[in-house]
Design a protein around this motif. Sequence first.
Motif, mmCIF file in Angstrom:
data_model
loop_
_atom_site.group_PDB
_atom_site.id
_atom_site.type_symbol
_atom_site.label_atom_id
_atom_site.label_comp_id
_atom_site.label_asym_id
_atom_site.label_seq_id
_atom_site.Cartn_x
_atom_site.Cartn_y
_atom_site.Cartn_z
ATOM 1 N N ASP A 205 0.807 -1.226 0.000
ATOM 2 C CA ASP A 205 0.000 0.000 0.000
ATOM 3 C C ASP A 205 0.844 1.282 0.000
ATOM 4 O OD1 ASP A 205 -2.344 -1.362 -0.125
ATOM 5 O OD2 ASP A 205 -2.881 -1.148 1.984
ATOM 6 N N LEU A 241 -9.526 -6.645 0.038
ATOM 7 C CA LEU A 241 -8.124 -6.677 0.452
ATOM 8 C C LEU A 241 -7.415 -7.897 -0.121
ATOM 9 C CD1 LEU A 241 -8.591 -5.802 4.236
ATOM 10 C CD2 LEU A 241 -7.637 -4.288 2.488
ATOM 11 N N GLY A 292 -3.348 -5.738 2.564
ATOM 12 C CA GLY A 292 -3.491 -4.427 1.959
ATOM 13 C C GLY A 292 -4.168 -4.522 0.608
ATOM 14 N N GLN A 293 -4.237 -3.405 -0.088
ATOM 15 C CA GLN A 293 -4.862 -3.355 -1.403
ATOM 16 C C GLN A 293 -3.849 -3.446 -2.541
ATOM 17 O OE1 GLN A 293 -7.096 0.375 -0.893
ATOM 18 N NE2 GLN A 293 -8.967 -0.832 -0.834
ATOM 19 N N ARG A 294 -2.558 -3.258 -2.215
ATOM 20 C CA ARG A 294 -1.537 -3.291 -3.256
ATOM 21 C C ARG A 294 -0.234 -3.849 -2.696
ATOM 22 N NH1 ARG A 294 -1.543 1.613 -4.181
ATOM 23 N NH2 ARG A 294 0.454 2.380 -3.427
ATOM 24 N N GLU A 321 -2.628 -5.658 -7.438
ATOM 25 C CA GLU A 321 -3.672 -4.834 -6.855
ATOM 26 C C GLU A 321 -4.991 -5.592 -6.831
ATOM 27 O OE1 GLU A 321 -2.758 -0.280 -7.888
ATOM 28 O OE2 GLU A 321 -3.074 -1.513 -9.678
#
Length: 337
Positions: A205, A241, A292-294, A321
């Motif tokens: 992230d 997520l 996380g998202q990335r 992602e």
Amino acid sequence: MNGAAHPATGTDTVAPPSHAAVVYHPAKAPLARLRQAIGRHEAAAGWASTRWYETAADDSGAAAARRALAEGADVVIVSGGDGTVRAAVEVLQGTDTPVALVPAGTGNLLARDLGISLADVDGCVEAAFTGVGRRIDVGFAELEDETGTRRRHAFVVMAGIGLDADMADKTSPLAKKHLGWFAYVSPIARSILANRLFSLHYRVDGGRTRSARAHTVIVGNCGTLAGNMLLIPRAVVDDGLLDVVMMRPRSRFGWAGIGSRLTLQGMARRSRLTRRVLEKAPELHALAYAQGQRFEARFDLPRLIQLDGDGFGHIVAVRIEVAPSALALRVRASAGS
């Protein structure tokens, strides 16, 4: 009255009847049972004849899914292994056309995660015609190779670098077909005995870049590996997520600790006592988690990567992602709830 008034003539127009499409792997799909079940349920629902799209040796399902989408399918039934599902999802994500799964092949990890029966072909087909909608997340991996060329691919289960990718690359389709999960025993054993760690620089992230040495890195949308082994307890397919796990054992004793922890995590799904034991267990250095998202990583040397069990060659960097709620599913009311 069915239909709407035509603006020029004032006459009623009738919308064409709904139709389903089947994207199927010819060597894996249970075709006889599938055709029988679809014939019965399309008639009961009053739908038009289902259209069939076979995958090809040089295309695991993307071209078939594109044809189904272009021809206006109201639901796309995907029957094959994780690779067939992944290829179809890459086309169908981001649309409102729902996907229904009829699991076939070795892993079927998305189907398992959603609680879809691997043996109930009729129930899976019934869900395609009369089930409820559910949206799940899709992961996207941007892969960079040694030449600087970048490719972007979708996945719904997990991306793996290290042991997971070696399994995908070194296990033959014939062995998987006849031996199932046992086909992976030999490559796993060789990889564990060698215990070769690789260096990477990563961040989650957009946080600070960290350095690590790991044997395996897995970024998961689902948490279960082949053989029903729970690798990522916190992974939820629709939470927006991604879950990252690094295996970084320093010795065979580290592998023993990983094996024990994964066994406990699998048991914890069925036992409240085991869950309490697991909650009090100390953190394991050999098994590190992040969420996380990335996730971005660069490797000192090219590494193999797999997406949902399919190998995508060697890469020097990856950016992964999540696209929240990008895929529409059609499932039984109780599936995955």
